[in-house]
Design a protein around this motif. Structure first.
Motif, mmCIF file in Angstrom:
data_model
loop_
_atom_site.group_PDB
_atom_site.id
_atom_site.type_symbol
_atom_site.label_atom_id
_atom_site.label_comp_id
_atom_site.label_asym_id
_atom_site.label_seq_id
_atom_site.Cartn_x
_atom_site.Cartn_y
_atom_site.Cartn_z
ATOM 1 N N VAL A 98 -5.485 -2.278 0.830
ATOM 2 C CA VAL A 98 -6.177 -1.781 -0.051
ATOM 3 C C VAL A 98 -7.265 -0.712 -0.196
ATOM 4 O O VAL A 98 -8.111 -0.051 0.315
ATOM 5 C CB VAL A 98 -7.494 -3.134 -0.355
ATOM 6 N N ASP A 99 -6.667 0.587 -1.271
ATOM 7 C CA ASP A 99 -7.397 1.483 -1.596
ATOM 8 C C ASP A 99 -8.080 1.479 -2.042
ATOM 9 O O ASP A 99 -8.554 0.974 -3.079
ATOM 10 C CB ASP A 99 -6.435 2.506 -2.341
ATOM 11 N N ARG A 100 -9.561 1.583 -1.436
ATOM 12 C CA ARG A 100 -11.085 1.326 -1.778
ATOM 13 C C ARG A 100 -11.560 2.625 -2.461
ATOM 14 O O ARG A 100 -12.424 2.784 -3.215
ATOM 15 C CB ARG A 100 -11.921 1.077 -0.219
ATOM 16 N N GLU A 101 -10.488 3.939 -2.716
ATOM 17 C CA GLU A 101 -11.258 4.984 -3.568
ATOM 18 C C GLU A 101 -10.522 4.888 -5.488
ATOM 19 O O GLU A 101 -10.346 6.352 -5.256
ATOM 20 C CB GLU A 101 -11.040 5.788 -2.694
ATOM 21 N N ASN A 102 -9.993 4.055 -5.575
ATOM 22 C CA ASN A 102 -9.611 3.485 -6.407
ATOM 23 C C ASN A 102 -10.050 3.655 -8.409
ATOM 24 O O ASN A 102 -9.987 3.376 -8.812
ATOM 25 C CB ASN A 102 -8.358 3.087 -6.065
ATOM 26 N N VAL A 103 -11.562 3.663 -8.021
ATOM 27 C CA VAL A 103 -11.637 4.409 -9.488
ATOM 28 C C VAL A 103 -10.952 4.460 -10.408
ATOM 29 O O VAL A 103 -12.158 3.744 -11.402
ATOM 30 C CB VAL A 103 -13.824 3.706 -9.265
ATOM 31 N N VAL A 104 -10.985 5.867 -10.456
ATOM 32 C CA VAL A 104 -10.419 6.500 -11.542
ATOM 33 C C VAL A 104 -8.985 6.765 -11.578
ATOM 34 O O VAL A 104 -8.522 7.059 -12.510
ATOM 35 C CB VAL A 104 -10.984 8.069 -11.469
ATOM 36 N N GLN A 105 -8.050 5.581 -10.001
ATOM 37 C CA GLN A 105 -6.658 6.140 -10.527
ATOM 38 C C GLN A 105 -6.130 5.028 -11.891
ATOM 39 O O GLN A 105 -6.969 3.908 -12.217
ATOM 40 C CB GLN A 105 -6.380 5.362 -9.817
ATOM 41 N N PRO A 106 -5.555 5.106 -11.766
ATOM 42 C CA PRO A 106 -4.419 3.358 -12.749
ATOM 43 C C PRO A 106 -4.421 2.500 -12.212
ATOM 44 O O PRO A 106 -4.567 2.623 -11.045
ATOM 45 C CB PRO A 106 -3.363 4.576 -12.624
ATOM 46 N N ALA A 107 -4.459 1.690 -13.706
ATOM 47 C CA ALA A 107 -4.713 0.516 -13.176
ATOM 48 C C ALA A 107 -3.052 -0.396 -12.114
ATOM 49 O O ALA A 107 -3.991 -0.905 -11.008
ATOM 50 C CB ALA A 107 -4.549 -1.005 -14.607
ATOM 51 N N ALA A 108 -2.434 0.477 -12.292
ATOM 52 C CA ALA A 108 -0.915 -0.213 -11.082
ATOM 53 C C ALA A 108 -1.563 0.465 -9.776
ATOM 54 O O ALA A 108 -0.627 -0.412 -8.648
ATOM 55 C CB ALA A 108 0.331 0.773 -11.616
ATOM 56 N N SER A 109 -2.784 1.350 -9.560
ATOM 57 C CA SER A 109 -2.640 1.369 -8.037
ATOM 58 C C SER A 109 -3.808 0.907 -7.641
ATOM 59 O O SER A 109 -4.181 0.848 -6.765
ATOM 60 C CB SER A 109 -3.639 3.067 -8.208
ATOM 61 N N ARG A 110 -4.430 0.131 -8.404
ATOM 62 C CA ARG A 110 -5.711 -1.127 -7.974
ATOM 63 C C ARG A 110 -4.727 -2.397 -7.527
ATOM 64 O O ARG A 110 -6.158 -3.275 -7.444
ATOM 65 C CB ARG A 110 -6.417 -0.842 -9.208
ATOM 66 N N VAL A 111 -4.292 -1.873 -6.869
ATOM 67 C CA VAL A 111 -3.287 -4.112 -6.136
ATOM 68 C C VAL A 111 -3.131 -3.440 -4.751
ATOM 69 O O VAL A 111 -2.706 -2.340 -4.662
ATOM 70 C CB VAL A 111 -1.970 -4.068 -7.054
ATOM 71 N N ALA A 112 -2.963 -3.949 -4.231
ATOM 72 C CA ALA A 112 -2.650 -4.507 -3.278
ATOM 73 C C ALA A 112 -1.913 -4.150 -1.770
ATOM 74 O O ALA A 112 -0.823 -4.591 -2.797
ATOM 75 C CB ALA A 112 -3.573 -5.766 -1.801
ATOM 76 N N GLY A 113 -1.649 -3.537 -1.321
ATOM 77 C CA GLY A 113 0.378 -3.245 -0.511
ATOM 78 C C GLY A 113 0.596 -2.072 -1.084
ATOM 79 O O GLY A 113 -0.339 -1.157 -1.855
ATOM 80 N N PRO A 114 1.970 -1.643 -0.288
ATOM 81 C CA PRO A 114 2.751 -0.765 -0.359
ATOM 82 C C PRO A 114 2.766 -0.279 -2.020
ATOM 83 O O PRO A 114 2.625 1.165 -2.744
ATOM 84 C CB PRO A 114 3.941 -0.805 0.025
ATOM 85 N N ALA A 115 3.414 -1.390 -3.067
ATOM 86 C CA ALA A 115 3.223 -1.088 -4.081
ATOM 87 C C ALA A 115 2.027 -0.007 -5.292
ATOM 88 O O ALA A 115 2.112 0.746 -5.793
ATOM 89 C CB ALA A 115 3.595 -2.516 -5.659
ATOM 90 N N GLY A 116 0.961 -0.224 -4.476
ATOM 91 C CA GLY A 116 -0.731 0.207 -5.096
ATOM 92 C C GLY A 116 -0.984 1.852 -4.643
ATOM 93 O O GLY A 116 -1.106 2.674 -5.118
ATOM 94 N N PHE A 117 -0.005 1.387 -3.199
ATOM 95 C CA PHE A 117 -0.268 3.220 -2.696
ATOM 96 C C PHE A 117 1.226 3.839 -3.460
ATOM 97 O O PHE A 117 0.532 5.007 -3.916
ATOM 98 C CB PHE A 117 -0.208 3.199 -1.531
#
Length: 52
Positions: A18-37
């Motif tokens: 999980v990317d815990r620094e994704n507050v301002v990133q697009p919603a697609a980046s707020r999912v766990a795993g490779p797809a989010g990253f």
């Protein structure tokens, strides 16, 4: 983050990561795993043409 596709992220990012620094990133980046990253990588690539 600077190149590669989803397949490359699947090789190195755990499915529960999980990317815990994704507050301002697009919603697609707020999912766990490779797809989010991968989504974060695409976002950064679009924002910074000279990303290295």
């Amino acid at each position: 983050m600077t190149d590669g596709g989803l397949a490359e992220f699947e090789e190195v990012v755990h499915q529960d990561a999980v990317d815990r620094e994704n507050v301002v990133q697009p919603a697609a980046s707020r999912v766990a795993g490779p797809a989010g990253f991968y989504s974060t990588a695409l976002w950064l690539r679009a924002a910074f043409a000279d990303l290295r």
